[in-house]
Design an enzyme around this catalytic site. Structure first.
Site, PDB file in Angstrom:
ATOM      1  N   HIS A   1       0.834  -1.207   0.000  1.00 47.52           N
ATOM      2  CA  HIS A   1       0.000   0.000   0.000  1.00 47.52           C
ATOM      3  C   HIS A   1       0.865   1.251   0.000  1.00 47.52           C
ATOM      4  CE1 HIS A   1       0.622   0.758   4.399  1.00 47.52           C
ATOM      5  NE2 HIS A   1       0.647  -0.561   4.477  1.00 47.52           N
TER       6      HIS A   1
ATOM      7  N   ASP B   1      -0.581   4.266   0.844  1.00 49.20           N
ATOM      8  CA  ASP B   1      -1.113   5.203   1.837  1.00 49.20           C
ATOM      9  C   ASP B   1      -0.409   5.026   3.176  1.00 49.20           C
ATOM     10  OD1 ASP B   1      -2.436   2.666   1.998  1.00 49.20           O
ATOM     11  OD2 ASP B   1      -4.025   3.553   3.222  1.00 49.20           O
TER      12      ASP B   1
ATOM     13  N   GLU C   1      -5.225   0.907   2.576  1.00 49.71           N
ATOM     14  CA  GLU C   1      -4.953  -0.167   3.538  1.00 49.71           C
ATOM     15  C   GLU C   1      -5.038   0.342   4.963  1.00 49.71           C
ATOM     16  OE1 GLU C   1      -2.779  -2.994   6.133  1.00 49.71           O
ATOM     17  OE2 GLU C   1      -2.382  -0.871   5.817  1.00 49.71           O
ATOM     18  N   GLU C   2      -4.560   1.567   5.172  1.00 50.30           N
ATOM     19  CA  GLU C   2      -4.530   2.121   6.523  1.00 50.30           C
ATOM     20  C   GLU C   2      -5.891   2.654   6.967  1.00 50.30           C
ATOM     21  OE1 GLU C   2      -2.216   1.550   8.363  1.00 50.30           O
ATOM     22  OE2 GLU C   2      -0.262   1.666   7.400  1.00 50.30           O
TER      23      GLU C   2
ATOM     24  N   GLU D   1       4.457  -5.784   4.401  1.00 48.27           N
ATOM     25  CA  GLU D   1       4.252  -5.229   5.741  1.00 48.27           C
ATOM     26  C   GLU D   1       5.514  -5.412   6.595  1.00 48.27           C
ATOM     27  OE1 GLU D   1       1.907  -3.450   6.941  1.00 48.27           O
ATOM     28  OE2 GLU D   1       0.406  -3.662   5.356  1.00 48.27           O
TER      29      GLU D   1
ATOM     30  N   HIS E   1       3.682   3.801  12.665  1.00 47.91           N
ATOM     31  CA  HIS E   1       2.561   4.618  13.147  1.00 47.91           C
ATOM     32  C   HIS E   1       2.986   5.585  14.260  1.00 47.91           C
ATOM     33  CE1 HIS E   1      -0.908   1.904  11.499  1.00 47.91           C
ATOM     34  NE2 HIS E   1       0.159   1.852  10.725  1.00 47.91           N
TER      35      HIS E   1
END
Length: 375
Positions: free
Chosen positions: A66, A68, A133-134, A162, A348
Site C-alpha cells: 500500500h 497510503d 490499507e490504513e 508489511e 505509526h
C-alpha cells in the site's frame, strides 16, 4: 545513494495520507513499465489501485502493498519534517519509511535487478498496490481481488511488504494472521432517577454479568500456529453525563482475534447464547474484518527462508502474531501468502524510521525469492 534508498525517499516525500496516493503509484508504474510490466490502473471511489504483470503465463508471484500512510500527528514533535526524508545515524526518517514505502521501493528495485538478469524468466511477476490499507480498506485490495477473480486470474504466491521484522530485517516472517471479528452491542434498559431504581432498569447492571462471562470464556485453546482466541472490550458507553440519571441503554464495542480453531459463525452463536442466558434486551451488529489464514511449509516459505539466510544472515521465525493486513483478502483465493518487510518498532509513531542498510538487504531478499521461484 542506492536505487532502493533513492526510491524510498521519493515515495516518502509524497504525503499520501490514507486514502490519498499523492503520485506514489505513478512513480512505481513508470519504473515497472520500463522493464516490461503491463499496467492496469484501477480506481474504486476515491481509492487508487494498480495491477501490474510481467510474463504471459504460468504461476504468479505477486508483490502486494500500500502507498497510503497513517496521519503524521503533530509535525512539531518530529525531529525532521515527516515528508522530508532525512537520514540520521544510518536511519531514514519519514512517515511511511517502515510502513511501507521502504518495502515498495525494495520490491521495485528487486524486480529491476531480477529482470536484468533473467529477462526470459518463467511464470509471471505481479504487483497489487492500493492506497486504501490504513483506512477502511473497502476500495483497495479487496476490490482488486474481486476484479481478478471475475476474470479468472489467480495469484500463486504473494509477498506482502508489511513490516514483519522485530529486531533485524528478516528475523520474522508472518505466515498467517488471526481473524478479526468486531461487534457493537446495545443493551436496552429504562432510564430513571438514581433515587428510584425500582422504576428504572439499569443496562450497565444488566450487562455486567454477561460481559464477565464473555471475558472468562475459553473460546478455544489455539494450536501450534495460533494462540487461543481472545475477547477484548474496547469501548463502553452509557449515561447522560448527569450523576442522578440511570441510563436508558449501554453500548459496548468488543473484538475477537480468533485462530483457525474457531469460525466467525461459531463465535457469534456462542456470544449470543451467553447474552440470551442473561435475558438481555439488546441489538447486535457484527463486522468480520477478515478470516484467519495460514501458509504452511511449501514453495513460498522455503524460498523466503532460503533468501533470508543468504541475504540477511538470519534464521527467520514463522509467526502469526499481530494485527490484520491485506493478506486476509488474498489468502482466501488459495494463494500462499507471506508478510516480509523491515523492522516494525516505529510504525505509526512520531519519528518513524527504517535502517538504511536494511532497505538494500530487503531488496536483495526479494530478488533472491524471485530467483528461487521464477528463474
Amino acid at each position: 545513494m542506492s536505487p532502493t534508498l533513492q526510491l524510498a525517499c521519493d515515495l516518502i516525500s509524497r504525503a499520501s495520507v490514507t486514502p490519498e496516493d499523492a503520485g506514489c503509484q505513478a512513480l512505481m508504474t513508470e519504473r515497472l513499465r520500463a522493464i516490461g510490466f503491463h499496467i492496469e490502473s484501477l480506481r474504486f471511489d476515491d481509492v487508487d489501485n494498480f495491477w501490474a504483470v510481467r510474463g504471459a503465463s504460468g504461476p504468479i508471484l505477486c508483490f502486494a502493498g500500500h502507498t497510503d500512510v497513517v496521519p503524521e500527528g503533530d509535525p512539531a514533535k518530529w525531529q525532521s519534517p515527516p515528508y522530508e526524508p532525512t537520514i540520521t545515524d544510518g536511519l531514514l526518517y519519514g512517515r511511511g519509511a517502515a510502513d511501507m514505502k521502504g518495502s515498495l521501493a525494495a520490491m521495485v528495485t528487486a524486480c529491476e535487478a531480477f529482470v536484468a538478469e533473467h529477462p526470459n524468466h518463467t511464470g509471471r511477476i505481479a504487483f497489487l498496490i492500493t492506497s486504501d490499507e490504513e483506512g477502511i480498506a473497502a476500495n483497495g485490495t479487496v476490490k482488486v481481488v474481486e476484479w481478478l477473480e471475475a476474470r479468472g486470474e489467480k495469484v500463486t504466491w504473494c509477498l506482502v511488504g508489511e513490516p514483519s521484522s522485530t529486531q533485524s530485517v528478516g528475523d520474522v516472517i508472518k505466515n498467517g494472521r488471526r481473524g478479526s471479528l468486531g461487534c457493537k452491542l446495545t443493551v436496552k434498559g429504562k432510564q430513571g432517577h438514581v433515587a428510584y431504581p425500582h422504576l428504572a432498569k439499569n443496562p450497565i447492571h444488566l450487562v455486567a454479568p454477561a460481559l464477565a462471562d464473555l471475558a472468562a470464556e475459553q473460546w478455544d485453546e489455539g494450536n501450534d500456529f495460533f494462540p487461543a482466541t481472545s475477547f477484548q472490550v474496547s469501548n463502553f458507553n452509557a449515561g447522560t453525563g448527569a450523576t442522578n440519571v440511570i441510563p436508558g441503554e449501554a453500548a459496548i464495542v468488543f473484538n475477537f482475534r480468533f485462530s483457525t480453531e474457531s469460525t466467525a459463525d461459531e463465535l457469534k452463536q456462542r456470544t449470543e447464547a451467553i447474552l440470551a442466558k442473561h435475558g438481555l434486551d439488546y441489538d447486535i451488529h457484527w463486522h468480520l474484518s477478515g478470516e484467519p489464514f495460514l501458509t504452511p511449509a511449501g514453495a513460498l516459505v522455503d524460498a523466503a527462508v532460503t533468501a533470508i539466510r543468504a541475504e540477511c544472515g538470519a534464521e527467520p521465525e514463522l509467526s502469526t502474531s499481530g494485527g490484520t493486513s491485506d493478506g486476509r483478502f488474498i489468502a482466501p483465493t488459495g494463494a500462499q501468502v507471506l508478510e516480509l518487510g523491515p523492522v516494525n518498532a516505529t510504525i505509526h509513531q512520531i519519528n518513524e524510521c527504517v535502517n538504511v542498510a536494511d532497505l538494500d538487504k530487503l531488496s536483495a531478499t526479494y530478488q533472491r525469492i524471485l530467483k528461487e521461484l521464477l528463474a
